[in-house]
Design an enzyme around this catalytic site. Structure first.
Site, mmCIF file in Angstrom:
data_model
loop_
_atom_site.group_PDB
_atom_site.id
_atom_site.type_symbol
_atom_site.label_atom_id
_atom_site.label_comp_id
_atom_site.label_asym_id
_atom_site.label_seq_id
_atom_site.Cartn_x
_atom_site.Cartn_y
_atom_site.Cartn_z
ATOM 1 N N TYR A 73 0.826 -1.197 0.000
ATOM 2 C CA TYR A 73 0.000 0.000 0.000
ATOM 3 C C TYR A 73 0.864 1.252 0.000
ATOM 4 O O TYR A 73 2.071 1.192 0.216
ATOM 5 C CB TYR A 73 -0.960 -0.002 1.195
ATOM 6 N N LYS A 78 6.439 -2.080 1.803
ATOM 7 C CA LYS A 78 5.279 -1.500 2.503
ATOM 8 C C LYS A 78 4.073 -2.431 2.392
ATOM 9 O O LYS A 78 3.146 -2.189 1.618
ATOM 10 C CB LYS A 78 4.973 -0.100 1.939
ATOM 11 N N GLU A 137 12.074 2.113 14.164
ATOM 12 C CA GLU A 137 11.200 3.204 13.708
ATOM 13 C C GLU A 137 9.958 3.207 14.579
ATOM 14 O O GLU A 137 9.866 2.429 15.529
ATOM 15 C CB GLU A 137 10.842 3.015 12.218
ATOM 16 N N LEU A 156 11.065 1.042 7.024
ATOM 17 C CA LEU A 156 10.464 1.529 5.786
ATOM 18 C C LEU A 156 11.235 2.772 5.330
ATOM 19 O O LEU A 156 11.576 3.633 6.147
ATOM 20 C CB LEU A 156 8.990 1.891 6.008
#
Ligand code: PDD
Length: 286
Positions: free
Chosen positions: A32, A150, A182, A206
């Site tokens: 996505y 992702k 993250e 990411l």
């Protein structure tokens, strides 16, 4: 009622349908992108498309549409839903060959599923949280090893968000081998002695589109950047901290595991970075 996009059709959200055998639903076999919209325009759009292409390639998934068409669909949905500020969500899955099977279906006979929808968030650029900052907790990072892709496997990030809420905080920073990877849905940074510190790109995190843009802005503003991992203890001793994402832009972090930073208010460098980023990204919005 929202108009959404499903496999070539613009439909009212209540009429949109995908198969119960869709691999996105059964296997989280999908990727996505989330692109923000400010003043009716798409922010950092080429970056999001480029990352989508990379996610698809890494998983041997076929492109669901020509990339020019994806821009048109984004723009159509923004117009049809009268989005001034908000988000466009895009999801591509490996589709469905009408049954459940661990093996991938043949892409020659099974088309990907393409879904897009909008979320309206008026005043997103002036979100109250960006004025007061947010509180984060740290939790163990137990996600899979390809966080650079992702994918829609968002259960653990959702659980992390709930752990944060339960602790009276806003979000969680994920820690692996003693270092922050993250946030649940954002990239993490600290600032010490004017220097911006953030983990280097790898399969562990990411590759944030907002991260790339913010680091570009910081460089142009002659700020020093150090791409390396940091511990929670180092973060708690930092002058300022923040996270970045397409939906939060540059978000000040004012508390980490109960320890306040900058007396619990957003610091000057984070505030400046947020301003510069918003200003610059609006210039290239399409
Ligand atoms: N999340 N890291 C993770 C794990 C993310 O899910 C995201 C984005 C980011 C920031 O990437 P970008 O700057 O390209 O938005 C980093 C989106 C916004 C979401 O899931 O809603």
């Amino acid at each position: 009622m929202r108009t959404v996009y499903v496999n070539g059709d613009y439909l009212p959200e209540t009429e949109a349908k995908i198969s119960i055998f869709d691999r996105g639903f059964l296997m989280a076999d999908g990727v996505y992108e989330v692109t923000s919209v400010l003043g009716g325009k798409l922010i950092d759009f080429p970056g999001h498309l480029k990352r989508l292409e990379r996610s698809l390639d890494e998983l041997d998934m076929v492109k669901p549409a020509a990339f020019d068409d994806l821009l048109d669909i984004h723009r159509d949905l923004v117009r049809m839903n009268d989005i001034h500020d908000g988000l466009v969500y895009l999801q591509v899955t490996r589709g469905s060959d009408g049954d459940r099977d661990f093996a991938f279906p043949d892409p020659k006979t099974t088309a990907p599923t393409l879904v897009l929808f909008t979320q309206s968030k008026p005043g997103m650029a002036n979100a109250p949280a960006s004025k007061v900052g947010v509180k984060v907790i740290s939790i163990e990072d137990i996600r899979w090893g390809r966080r650079d892709i992702k994918t829609v496997q968002l259960l653990y990030p959702s659980m992390g968000k709930m752990m944060a809420k339960k602790a009276g905080c806003d979000d969680a920073w994920l820690v692996e081998d003693g270092k922050v990877t993250e946030g649940t849905s954002n990239n993490a940074y600290i600032i010490k002695n004017g220097r911006i510190i953030t983990r280097a790109l790898s399969n562990d995190i990411l590759h944030g589109i907002t991260r790339a843009a913010v680091l570009r802005c910081a460089q142009e503003a002659q700020m020093e950047i150090e791409e390396r991992a940091f511990t929670i203890e180092e973060a708690q001793g930092a002058d300022e901290a923040f996270f970045t994402s397409a939906s939060a832009f540059v978000m000040p972090v004012v508390e980490i595991d109960g320890v306040s930073l900058n007396n619990g208010v957003p610091g000057p460098i984070v505030q400046r970075l947020r301003e510069i980023y918003l200003e610059e990204s609006l210039k290239t919005a399409i």
